[in-house]
Structure formats: structure tokens, C-alpha cells
Design an enzyme around this catalytic site. Structure first.
Site, PDB file in Angstrom:
ATOM      1  N   HIS A 166       0.794  -1.326   0.269  1.00 21.68           N
ATOM      2  CA  HIS A 166       0.031   0.109  -0.307  1.00 21.68           C
ATOM      3  C   HIS A 166       0.839   1.226  -0.012  1.00 21.68           C
ATOM      4  O   HIS A 166       1.487   1.550   1.126  1.00 21.68           O
ATOM      5  CB  HIS A 166      -1.037   0.067   1.132  1.00 21.68           C
ATOM      6  CG  HIS A 166      -1.757   1.154   1.528  1.00 21.68           C
ATOM      7  ND1 HIS A 166      -3.216   0.945   1.836  1.00 21.68           N
ATOM      8  CD2 HIS A 166      -1.702   2.479   1.134  1.00 21.68           C
ATOM      9  CE1 HIS A 166      -3.635   2.011   1.716  1.00 21.68           C
ATOM     10  NE2 HIS A 166      -2.799   3.195   1.481  1.00 21.68           N
TER      11      HIS A 166
ATOM     12  N   HIS B 170       1.539   5.320  -1.801  1.00 24.68           N
ATOM     13  CA  HIS B 170       1.095   6.502  -2.454  1.00 24.68           C
ATOM     14  C   HIS B 170       2.344   7.173  -3.075  1.00 24.68           C
ATOM     15  O   HIS B 170       3.166   7.605  -2.489  1.00 24.68           O
ATOM     16  CB  HIS B 170       0.592   7.749  -1.682  1.00 24.68           C
ATOM     17  CG  HIS B 170      -0.805   7.222  -0.958  1.00 24.68           C
ATOM     18  ND1 HIS B 170      -2.058   7.356  -1.591  1.00 24.68           N
ATOM     19  CD2 HIS B 170      -1.225   6.412   0.188  1.00 24.68           C
ATOM     20  CE1 HIS B 170      -3.070   6.579  -0.694  1.00 24.68           C
ATOM     21  NE2 HIS B 170      -2.287   6.088   0.361  1.00 24.68           N
ATOM     22  N   LEU B 171       2.416   7.136  -4.399  1.00 21.97           N
ATOM     23  CA  LEU B 171       3.762   7.737  -4.910  1.00 21.97           C
ATOM     24  C   LEU B 171       3.436   9.084  -5.554  1.00 21.97           C
ATOM     25  O   LEU B 171       4.123   9.867  -5.798  1.00 21.97           O
ATOM     26  CB  LEU B 171       4.017   6.790  -6.254  1.00 21.97           C
ATOM     27  CG  LEU B 171       5.169   5.835  -5.604  1.00 21.97           C
ATOM     28  CD1 LEU B 171       5.259   4.721  -7.009  1.00 21.97           C
ATOM     29  CD2 LEU B 171       6.129   5.985  -4.692  1.00 21.97           C
TER      30      LEU B 171
ATOM     31  N   ASN C 272      -5.314   7.187  -5.675  1.00 17.25           N
ATOM     32  CA  ASN C 272      -6.198   8.384  -5.471  1.00 17.25           C
ATOM     33  C   ASN C 272      -5.222   9.725  -6.059  1.00 17.25           C
ATOM     34  O   ASN C 272      -4.920  10.572  -5.183  1.00 17.25           O
ATOM     35  CB  ASN C 272      -6.452   8.353  -4.029  1.00 17.25           C
ATOM     36  CG  ASN C 272      -5.063   8.369  -2.898  1.00 17.25           C
ATOM     37  OD1 ASN C 272      -4.009   7.922  -3.472  1.00 17.25           O
ATOM     38  ND2 ASN C 272      -5.095   9.037  -2.011  1.00 17.25           N
TER      39      ASN C 272
ATOM     40  N   LYS D 161      -9.243  -0.633  -5.918  1.00 13.97           N
ATOM     41  CA  LYS D 161      -9.251   0.204  -4.553  1.00 13.97           C
ATOM     42  C   LYS D 161     -10.588   0.615  -4.160  1.00 13.97           C
ATOM     43  O   LYS D 161     -11.118   1.291  -4.967  1.00 13.97           O
ATOM     44  CB  LYS D 161      -8.034   1.194  -4.248  1.00 13.97           C
ATOM     45  CG  LYS D 161      -8.348   1.951  -3.144  1.00 13.97           C
ATOM     46  CD  LYS D 161      -7.518   1.494  -2.081  1.00 13.97           C
ATOM     47  CE  LYS D 161      -7.798   2.253  -0.723  1.00 13.97           C
ATOM     48  NZ  LYS D 161      -6.718   2.461   0.212  1.00 13.97           N
TER      49      LYS D 161
ATOM     50  N   HIS E   1     -10.377   0.813   1.894  1.00 13.94           N
ATOM     51  CA  HIS E   1     -10.025   1.640   3.069  1.00 13.94           C
ATOM     52  C   HIS E   1     -11.222   1.568   4.053  1.00 13.94           C
ATOM     53  O   HIS E   1     -12.293   2.005   3.662  1.00 13.94           O
ATOM     54  CB  HIS E   1     -10.068   3.169   2.626  1.00 13.94           C
ATOM     55  CG  HIS E   1      -9.713   4.034   3.631  1.00 13.94           C
ATOM     56  ND1 HIS E   1      -8.548   4.700   3.521  1.00 13.94           N
ATOM     57  CD2 HIS E   1     -10.489   4.500   4.582  1.00 13.94           C
ATOM     58  CE1 HIS E   1      -8.353   5.640   4.714  1.00 13.94           C
ATOM     59  NE2 HIS E   1      -9.678   5.369   5.303  1.00 13.94           N
TER      60      HIS E   1
ATOM     61  N   HIS F 282      -4.487  -0.964   6.192  1.00  7.06           N
ATOM     62  CA  HIS F 282      -3.848  -0.091   7.217  1.00  7.06           C
ATOM     63  C   HIS F 282      -4.820  -0.324   8.397  1.00  7.06           C
ATOM     64  O   HIS F 282      -5.443   0.502   8.904  1.00  7.06           O
ATOM     65  CB  HIS F 282      -3.800   1.367   6.881  1.00  7.06           C
ATOM     66  CG  HIS F 282      -4.818   2.078   6.053  1.00  7.06           C
ATOM     67  ND1 HIS F 282      -6.179   2.061   6.307  1.00  7.06           N
ATOM     68  CD2 HIS F 282      -4.782   2.729   4.915  1.00  7.06           C
ATOM     69  CE1 HIS F 282      -6.776   2.440   5.441  1.00  7.06           C
ATOM     70  NE2 HIS F 282      -5.954   3.142   4.550  1.00  7.06           N
TER      71      HIS F 282
ATOM     72  N   LEU G  69      -5.055   8.746   8.176  1.00  8.97           N
ATOM     73  CA  LEU G  69      -6.204   8.208   8.219  1.00  8.97           C
ATOM     74  C   LEU G  69      -5.877   6.888   7.567  1.00  8.97           C
ATOM     75  O   LEU G  69      -5.149   6.502   6.848  1.00  8.97           O
ATOM     76  CB  LEU G  69      -7.065   8.838   7.236  1.00  8.97           C
ATOM     77  CG  LEU G  69      -7.571  10.207   7.742  1.00  8.97           C
ATOM     78  CD1 LEU G  69      -8.525  10.923   6.716  1.00  8.97           C
ATOM     79  CD2 LEU G  69      -8.649   9.990   9.116  1.00  8.97           C
TER      80      LEU G  69
ATOM     81  N   ASP H  54       1.612   2.628   3.452  1.00  7.84           N
ATOM     82  CA  ASP H  54       0.508   3.786   3.208  1.00  7.84           C
ATOM     83  C   ASP H  54       1.558   5.091   3.326  1.00  7.84           C
ATOM     84  O   ASP H  54       1.138   5.931   3.902  1.00  7.84           O
ATOM     85  CB  ASP H  54      -0.297   3.838   4.426  1.00  7.84           C
ATOM     86  CG  ASP H  54      -1.404   4.678   4.040  1.00  7.84           C
ATOM     87  OD1 ASP H  54      -1.566   5.172   2.858  1.00  7.84           O
ATOM     88  OD2 ASP H  54      -2.397   5.351   5.142  1.00  7.84           O
TER      89      ASP H  54
HETATM   90  C1  NCD Z   1      -3.584   8.982   2.195  1.00  7.92           C
HETATM   91  C2  NCD Z   1      -3.444   9.919   1.059  1.00  7.92           C
HETATM   92  O1  NCD Z   1      -2.676  10.872   1.692  1.00  7.92           O
HETATM   93  O2  NCD Z   1      -3.446   9.678   0.117  1.00  7.92           O
HETATM   94  N1  NCD Z   1      -3.691   9.495   3.414  1.00  7.92           N
HETATM   95  C3  NCD Z   1      -3.685   8.801   4.720  1.00  7.92           C
HETATM   96  O3  NCD Z   1      -3.664   9.502   5.778  1.00  7.92           O
HETATM   97  N2  NCD Z   1      -3.285   7.678   4.679  1.00  7.92           N
HETATM   98  C4  NCD Z   1      -5.074   8.412   1.838  1.00  7.92           C
HETATM   99  C5  NCD Z   1      -5.230   7.080   2.635  1.00  7.92           C
HETATM  100  O4  NCD Z   1      -4.638   6.094   2.196  1.00  7.92           O
HETATM  101  O5  NCD Z   1      -6.167   7.001   3.466  1.00  7.92           O
HETATM  102 ZN    ZN Z   2      -3.112   5.016   1.811  1.00  7.83          ZN
END
Ligand code: NCD
Ligand code: ZN
Length: 375
Positions: A39, A41-42, A67, A125, A162, A200, A245, A273
Site C-alpha cells: 500500500h 502513495h507515489l 487516488n 481500491k 479503506h 492499514h 487516516l 501507506d
Molecule cells: C492517504 C493519502 O494521503 O493519500 N492518507 C492517509 O492519511 N493515509 C490516503 C489514505 O490512504 O487514506
Molecule cells: Zn493510503
């Protein structure tokens, strides 16, 4: 070492050197299969350029969150995003981004079949609409996506969830438990063939629910939820770099997460995450959710597992359980962690563009496990 469970919230108290680690004169080494991040985010653009190498340095593969703005909904969006990620990697990197689609109420099963058939799409997702950063196009009514989920079940494709409800009347600390009760448990009953990753997980209820499911269900655990509880976020001043989150919960839950991660149990694996936001957007009156852990995750995890006398379970958590659930081979390459006498120096911030930075997760204790760089 300073035990993450007993450390104080105040930053001055957090920076203490770990006495036990100092006493440790002989370096120790731990070689494991190269880890994957299930998991991640790039982002895109300048942020992608800034952070891609931070993950590629230690990880072989990662499930890439969709996202973006606008989100990665269709297979051709995922194919184009994959090319941008590959272009952002350092020369010679063989990091493999595993692409996902963002489920909307208008998602098209035929497009999914094509993306999966092409070997491009590895998961889908589900964000409940409004649950988190960039989730406005998420699902409001699960009924509307049932045909799509049935196609996923048929294809054996994991749904990454999520797991928080977004109803305004549900307390933010209860949103995971209520999601399980109202959405996840009924979905498991209705479509038991659908493989689901509850992402998560932050509560004992989440862990117990995943354990209670016979098969086809797993959970990712983040690095930071193994280290911080809600006091670290809120006591002595609000700490925006600990805000994510799902929000960190009370200490009893953190302890349960550590126990699950270090158990070796096949249904639990690492999904960092790691979620970079520009520092100024977190240090704001309405700060963004997301913690950037990519650079120091492996050092943090080694420290957490060592504190539990569970270094022998680290490989299962970071490198074996995830591929097994996703039906992929474990990586052949290795990664070696070396315990140093002196703390490992990680940057506190990484430059992005135009003077902007992204702030690296501060675990609140010194890190002594370094990832050995390939010579
Ligand atoms: C993530 C994000 O910033 O894209 N933020 C987070 O707090 N984990 C989104 C997500 O995975 O909930
Ligand atoms: Zn995330």
C-alpha cells in the site's frame, strides 16, 4: 533501546539515544528477501519525481494507490500512470509498480477484464466516498458496484479496502469498527469468493475480524501505526506529521498491531501507506492526512521487531505473506539490515520543488538498523 510503547510524547524526550542499543557493541546483520510494499502513495508530477527513488531503494514492488486527482479509474489511466512512475525511477532500478484501479460507481467490468488480462491491474481500491485524501469519487452505495465486485471475484483479483465509514455522526475513532459491522462483514457474507485486503488496520477489532475469516482475507499494517498512538498525535500540542487516516488509536490497539505484525501470521503483511504531502500542507490550520515513511520504514520495522524479540518474523511480514496472498512469487533478491553503533542518519525532509519539501516520519527514537546499500 527506547521502547516505543513507553516513550514520551514530547519531542525532546523522544530524541534520547537508546541505552541498550549503545551497549550493543557487535554489529548484527539480518538478510531477508527484498521487501514489497502492499500500500503506497507515489503521487504524480514533482512529488512523484521526489519520492519514487525513496521506495525503489529498498522495495522490489509496491501496490500503487490510485487516488490521484483525477483518480486512476480506467485501465488506460493505470497504464499511463505506470509509465510515469517508471520514468521517475533512477536509472537501473528494477522496481515494479503494481497498478490498481480506483473503484467508482461507474467502473466498468469490461475495462477491468482487459486490464487484468493485460497483466497490468493487480488490485482494485475501494474508498468510501469522502473517507480520506482525494476520495470524493469513491463509493457511496455498495449495491451499485456489486456487478463489478462479482467480476473481481471471478478473476481472483484482490479488493483493497479503506475500512472506514464516513457518516458525519460516527466518531472518527470508531469509523473502522463501524465499517466492519456495516460494510465488510455483510460483503464477506454476500460474496465470500472476493479476496479482500483490509488496509492499514488500526484496531484490535480489525485484527480479530481478519483472523476470524477462514480464507481470502488479509490485512496490511503500516509502519507508523506500529509506533504511534493517539497520544503521540495530540498530547502536548498537535503534531500534524503524525496525522493520517485511519487516525492512530489508543495504546492497547497499537500493542495489538505490534503483536499481529510480529506474529508471522500469513494474513498480516506490510503496507506502509507512505503518503507524502508537501510539508506546508500538513503544517496548516486544516492539515492533510498522510505520513511519509518510505525512506526509513525498514529501519523502523527492524527496531520494532527487535524490541519484540521477533526479528526472525520480519521477513514474513515484509517479504513473504504479501506475495503469497497476491499469488506472486517472493522476491529472489535480498536486503541486508545492519545494526550500527551509531544512529542511522535519515533526512528530516526531502526537497520537492520550488523550495517545497516533504517531511519524513520521525519515529521518536533513534534508529540503529541501517539498510546495507548494494556495493
Ligand atoms: C492517504 C493519502 O494521503 O493519500 N492518507 C492517509 O492519511 N493515509 C490516503 C489514505 O490512504 O487514506
Ligand atoms: Zn493510503
Amino acid at each position: 533501546m527506547t521502547d516505543a510503547r513507553t516513550r514520551q510524547a514530547a519531542p525532546q524526550a523522544q530524541a534520547q539515544a537508546a541505552p541498550q542499543a549503545q551497549a550493543q557493541a557487535t554489529p548484527q546483520r539480518l538478510t531477508i528477501r527484498r521487501p514489497d510494499d502492499w500500500h503506497l502513495h507515489l503521487r504524480d508530477g514533482a512529488m512523484l519525481q521526489a519520492v519514487a527513488s525513496e521506495t525503489a531503494r529498498h522495495f522490489a514492488r509496491a501496490i500503487i494507490m490510485p487516488n490521484l486527482v483525477p483518480p486512476v479509474v480506467r485501465s488506460h489511466d493505470a497504464a499511463a500512470y505506470r509509465e510515469r512512475i517508471l520514468a521517475a525511477l533512477p536509472a537501473g532500478s528494477n522496481f515494479e509498480p503494481l497498478m490498481t484501479l480506483y473503484l467508482t460507481e461507474a467502473s466498468d467490468p469490461a475495462d477491468l477484464r482487459q486490464g487484468v488480462g493485460d497483466g497490468l491491474v493487480r488490485a482494485v481500491k475501494l474508498y468510501p466516498a469522502g473517507a480520506t485524501t482525494n476520495s470524493d469519487s469513491g463509493v457511496r452505495d455498495i449495491e451499485k458496484v456489486m456487478p463489478f465486485l462479482e467480476t473481481m471475484a471471478e478473476l481472483g483479483l484482490p479488493l483493497c479496502v479503506h475500512g472506514e465509514v464516513t457518516d458525519a455522526d460516527i466518531d472518527i475513532f470508531d469509523r473502522e469498527a463501524v465499517f466492519i459491522e456495516r460494510v465488510l462483514a455483510p460483503l464477506r457474507q454476500r460474496l465470500p469468493e472476493l479476496r479482500i485486503v483490509m488496509e492499514h488496520v488500526t484496531t484490535r477489532h480489525g485484527l480479530d475480524f481478519v483472523r476470524s475469516q477462514a480464507q481470502g482475507m488479509a490485512a496490511t499494517l503500516t509502519t507508523h501505526h506500529l509506533i504511534i498512538n493517539r497520544n503521540h498525535l495530540l498530547v502536548g500540542g498537535v503534531r500534524p506529521h503524525y496525522y493520517c487516516l485511519p487516525v492512530a488509536k489508543r495504546e492497547a490497539h497499537r500493542l495489538a498491531l505490534v503483536e499481529a505484525a510480529t506474529s508471522g501470521d500469513a494474513c498480516f503483511f506490510l503496507g506502509t501507506d507512505s503518503a507524502p504531502h508537501a510539508t506546508h500542507t500538513k503544517e496548516a490550520a486544516c492539515g492533510c492526512a498522510g505520513i511519509f515513511t518510505a525512506p526509513n520504514t525498514m529501519s523502523c520495522l527492524a527496531q520494532v521487531f527487535e524490541a519484540e524479540s521477533a526479528l526472525d518474523k520480519l521477513e514474513a511480514f515484509t517479504s513473504l505473506n504479501g506475495p503469497a496472498f497476491y499469488g506472486l512469487p517472493a522476491n529472489e533478491q535480498a536486503l541486508t539490515l545492519v545494526k550500527q553503533d551509531q544512529p542511522v542518519a535519515y533526512p528530516t525532509q526531502i526537497p520537492v520543488e520550488d523550495g517545497q519539501t516533504v517531511t519524513v516520519f520521525d519515529p521518536g527514537f533513534e534508529l540503529y538498523w541501517a539498510v546495507e546499500e548494494a556495493s
